[in-house]
Design a protein around this motif. Structure first.
Motif, PDB file in Angstrom:
ATOM      1  N   MET A   1       0.850  -1.188   0.000  1.00  0.00           N
ATOM      2  CA  MET A   1       0.000   0.000   0.000  1.00  0.00           C
ATOM      3  C   MET A   1       0.884   1.237   0.000  1.00  0.00           C
ATOM      4  O   MET A   1       1.746   1.387   0.866  1.00  0.00           O
ATOM      5  CB  MET A   1      -0.888   0.031   1.252  1.00  0.00           C
ATOM      6  N   LEU A   2       0.665   2.110  -0.974  1.00  0.00           N
ATOM      7  CA  LEU A   2       1.344   3.393  -1.031  1.00  0.00           C
ATOM      8  C   LEU A   2       0.353   4.448  -0.576  1.00  0.00           C
ATOM      9  O   LEU A   2      -0.733   4.586  -1.153  1.00  0.00           O
ATOM     10  CB  LEU A   2       1.827   3.686  -2.451  1.00  0.00           C
ATOM     11  N   LEU A   3       0.692   5.181   0.481  1.00  0.00           N
ATOM     12  CA  LEU A   3      -0.199   6.164   1.087  1.00  0.00           C
ATOM     13  C   LEU A   3       0.318   7.574   0.808  1.00  0.00           C
ATOM     14  O   LEU A   3       1.469   7.881   1.133  1.00  0.00           O
ATOM     15  CB  LEU A   3      -0.266   5.951   2.602  1.00  0.00           C
ATOM     16  N   GLY A   4      -0.520   8.410   0.218  1.00  0.00           N
ATOM     17  CA  GLY A   4      -0.148   9.802  -0.013  1.00  0.00           C
ATOM     18  C   GLY A   4      -0.347  10.604   1.262  1.00  0.00           C
ATOM     19  O   GLY A   4      -1.475  10.767   1.714  1.00  0.00           O
ATOM     20  N   VAL A   5       0.730  11.097   1.852  1.00  0.00           N
ATOM     21  CA  VAL A   5       0.645  11.821   3.127  1.00  0.00           C
ATOM     22  C   VAL A   5       0.425  13.311   2.887  1.00  0.00           C
ATOM     23  O   VAL A   5      -0.499  13.906   3.414  1.00  0.00           O
ATOM     24  CB  VAL A   5       1.908  11.587   3.982  1.00  0.00           C
ATOM     25  N   GLU A   6       1.306  13.924   2.068  1.00  0.00           N
ATOM     26  CA  GLU A   6       1.136  15.336   1.738  1.00  0.00           C
ATOM     27  C   GLU A   6       1.710  15.594   0.355  1.00  0.00           C
ATOM     28  O   GLU A   6       2.553  14.846  -0.134  1.00  0.00           O
ATOM     29  CB  GLU A   6       1.772  16.260   2.775  1.00  0.00           C
ATOM     30  N   GLN A   7       1.227  16.642  -0.271  1.00  0.00           N
ATOM     31  CA  GLN A   7       1.641  16.971  -1.631  1.00  0.00           C
ATOM     32  C   GLN A   7       3.163  17.067  -1.731  1.00  0.00           C
ATOM     33  O   GLN A   7       3.817  17.626  -0.864  1.00  0.00           O
ATOM     34  CB  GLN A   7       1.025  18.300  -2.062  1.00  0.00           C
ATOM     35  N   GLY A   8       3.707  16.485  -2.792  1.00  0.00           N
ATOM     36  CA  GLY A   8       5.141  16.559  -3.018  1.00  0.00           C
ATOM     37  C   GLY A   8       5.631  15.387  -3.844  1.00  0.00           C
ATOM     38  O   GLY A   8       4.843  14.635  -4.422  1.00  0.00           O
ATOM     39  N   GLN A   9       6.944  15.260  -3.893  1.00  0.00           N
ATOM     40  CA  GLN A   9       7.566  14.186  -4.650  1.00  0.00           C
ATOM     41  C   GLN A   9       8.576  13.456  -3.773  1.00  0.00           C
ATOM     42  O   GLN A   9       9.232  14.051  -2.925  1.00  0.00           O
ATOM     43  CB  GLN A   9       8.287  14.733  -5.880  1.00  0.00           C
ATOM     44  N   THR A  10       8.679  12.163  -4.003  1.00  0.00           N
ATOM     45  CA  THR A  10       9.655  11.328  -3.318  1.00  0.00           C
ATOM     46  C   THR A  10       9.944  10.136  -4.220  1.00  0.00           C
ATOM     47  O   THR A  10       9.583  10.146  -5.397  1.00  0.00           O
ATOM     48  CB  THR A  10       9.165  10.906  -1.908  1.00  0.00           C
ATOM     49  N   ASP A  11      10.582   9.132  -3.691  1.00  0.00           N
ATOM     50  CA  ASP A  11      10.888   7.917  -4.437  1.00  0.00           C
ATOM     51  C   ASP A  11      10.579   6.705  -3.580  1.00  0.00           C
ATOM     52  O   ASP A  11      10.705   6.750  -2.359  1.00  0.00           O
ATOM     53  CB  ASP A  11      12.381   7.854  -4.807  1.00  0.00           C
ATOM     54  N   VAL A  12      10.193   5.611  -4.237  1.00  0.00           N
ATOM     55  CA  VAL A  12      10.076   4.306  -3.596  1.00  0.00           C
ATOM     56  C   VAL A  12      11.337   3.534  -3.944  1.00  0.00           C
ATOM     57  O   VAL A  12      11.735   3.475  -5.111  1.00  0.00           O
ATOM     58  CB  VAL A  12       8.826   3.531  -4.089  1.00  0.00           C
ATOM     59  N   GLU A  13      11.983   2.987  -2.935  1.00  0.00           N
ATOM     60  CA  GLU A  13      13.164   2.150  -3.144  1.00  0.00           C
ATOM     61  C   GLU A  13      12.763   0.690  -3.028  1.00  0.00           C
ATOM     62  O   GLU A  13      12.075   0.308  -2.087  1.00  0.00           O
ATOM     63  CB  GLU A  13      14.230   2.451  -2.097  1.00  0.00           C
ATOM     64  N   LEU A  14      13.181  -0.116  -4.008  1.00  0.00           N
ATOM     65  CA  LEU A  14      12.961  -1.559  -3.987  1.00  0.00           C
ATOM     66  C   LEU A  14      14.279  -2.225  -3.613  1.00  0.00           C
ATOM     67  O   LEU A  14      15.268  -2.105  -4.333  1.00  0.00           O
ATOM     68  CB  LEU A  14      12.492  -2.055  -5.363  1.00  0.00           C
ATOM     69  N   TRP A  15      14.274  -2.905  -2.468  1.00  0.00           N
ATOM     70  CA  TRP A  15      15.447  -3.623  -1.963  1.00  0.00           C
ATOM     71  C   TRP A  15      15.165  -5.118  -2.055  1.00  0.00           C
ATOM     72  O   TRP A  15      14.102  -5.580  -1.629  1.00  0.00           O
ATOM     73  CB  TRP A  15      15.703  -3.266  -0.501  1.00  0.00           C
ATOM     74  N   ILE A  16      16.080  -5.869  -2.612  1.00  0.00           N
ATOM     75  CA  ILE A  16      15.952  -7.323  -2.664  1.00  0.00           C
ATOM     76  C   ILE A  16      17.221  -7.918  -2.082  1.00  0.00           C
ATOM     77  O   ILE A  16      18.327  -7.620  -2.540  1.00  0.00           O
ATOM     78  CB  ILE A  16      15.715  -7.835  -4.097  1.00  0.00           C
ATOM     79  N   ASN A  17      17.044  -8.732  -1.046  1.00  0.00           N
ATOM     80  CA  ASN A  17      18.166  -9.352  -0.340  1.00  0.00           C
ATOM     81  C   ASN A  17      19.204  -8.321   0.104  1.00  0.00           C
ATOM     82  O   ASN A  17      20.405  -8.538   0.007  1.00  0.00           O
ATOM     83  CB  ASN A  17      18.815 -10.437  -1.208  1.00  0.00           C
ATOM     84  N   GLY A  18      18.709  -7.164   0.598  1.00  0.00           N
ATOM     85  CA  GLY A  18      19.589  -6.141   1.140  1.00  0.00           C
ATOM     86  C   GLY A  18      20.276  -5.276   0.111  1.00  0.00           C
ATOM     87  O   GLY A  18      21.116  -4.448   0.452  1.00  0.00           O
ATOM     88  N   ARG A  19      19.931  -5.431  -1.157  1.00  0.00           N
ATOM     89  CA  ARG A  19      20.567  -4.642  -2.217  1.00  0.00           C
ATOM     90  C   ARG A  19      19.513  -3.768  -2.901  1.00  0.00           C
ATOM     91  O   ARG A  19      18.449  -4.253  -3.289  1.00  0.00           O
ATOM     92  CB  ARG A  19      21.215  -5.574  -3.243  1.00  0.00           C
ATOM     93  N   LEU A  20      19.823  -2.483  -3.046  1.00  0.00           N
ATOM     94  CA  LEU A  20      18.926  -1.570  -3.737  1.00  0.00           C
ATOM     95  C   LEU A  20      18.908  -1.924  -5.217  1.00  0.00           C
ATOM     96  O   LEU A  20      19.936  -1.898  -5.886  1.00  0.00           O
ATOM     97  CB  LEU A  20      19.386  -0.121  -3.543  1.00  0.00           C
ATOM     98  N   GLU A  21      17.727  -2.301  -5.720  1.00  0.00           N
ATOM     99  CA  GLU A  21      17.598  -2.736  -7.113  1.00  0.00           C
ATOM    100  C   GLU A  21      16.913  -1.716  -8.007  1.00  0.00           C
ATOM    101  O   GLU A  21      17.205  -1.649  -9.190  1.00  0.00           O
ATOM    102  CB  GLU A  21      16.803  -4.054  -7.179  1.00  0.00           C
ATOM    103  N   LEU A  22      15.967  -0.948  -7.461  1.00  0.00           N
ATOM    104  CA  LEU A  22      15.181  -0.060  -8.305  1.00  0.00           C
ATOM    105  C   LEU A  22      14.700   1.127  -7.501  1.00  0.00           C
ATOM    106  O   LEU A  22      14.368   0.987  -6.325  1.00  0.00           O
ATOM    107  CB  LEU A  22      13.979  -0.841  -8.851  1.00  0.00           C
TER     108      LEU A  22
END
Length: 122
Positions: free
Chosen positions: A88-109
């Motif tokens: 679930m991605l929840l919009g808290v307040e207007q703006g921009q950010t990024d979602v980080e996808l980590w697999i087995n402790g490594r940042l993939e996307l």
């Protein structure tokens, strides 16, 4: 905005070149793909995420540790969903950010997120 792929070293670990994001539920104006998420302030986007491995590498397995996090939780938060395999991605307040996808402790996307002001929602 294009998603950035970050690949680390590792002989036996999978590497991923994309993710398949499938909408499960959420606000009518919310959407998501590997190119970016859009969610209204106060809204939610519920989705399933399936990492696709680079050709010739082993695929994502349930024993792999998959974690999602946002860089600015004051703008958007991500939580594991109630149903197995959902997020679930929840919009808290207007703006921009990024979602980080980590697999087995490594940042993939890294996937960009736009949180729209309530009055800006289409």
């Amino acid at each position: 905005m294009a998603a950035s792929l970050l690949i680390g070293a590792g002989a036996c670990s999978p590497r991923y070149d994309s993710v398949d994001i499938q909408r499960v539920a959420g606000h009518a104006d919310a959407s998501g793909s590997e190119d970016g998420f859009v969610v209204p302030e106060g809204g939610v986007f519920v989705f399933e995420l399936d990492p696709d491995s680079v050709a010739g590498r082993r695929d994502y397995e349930v024993t792999d540790v998959l974690e999602l996090d946002t860089r600015q939780p004051s703008v958007a938060r991500i939580e594991q969903g109630l149903a197995t395999g959902t997020w679930m991605l929840l919009g808290v307040e207007q703006g921009q950010t990024d979602v980080e996808l980590w697999i087995n402790g490594r940042l993939e996307l890294v996937i960009p997120v736009d949180v729209l002001a309530q009055e800006d929602s289409p």
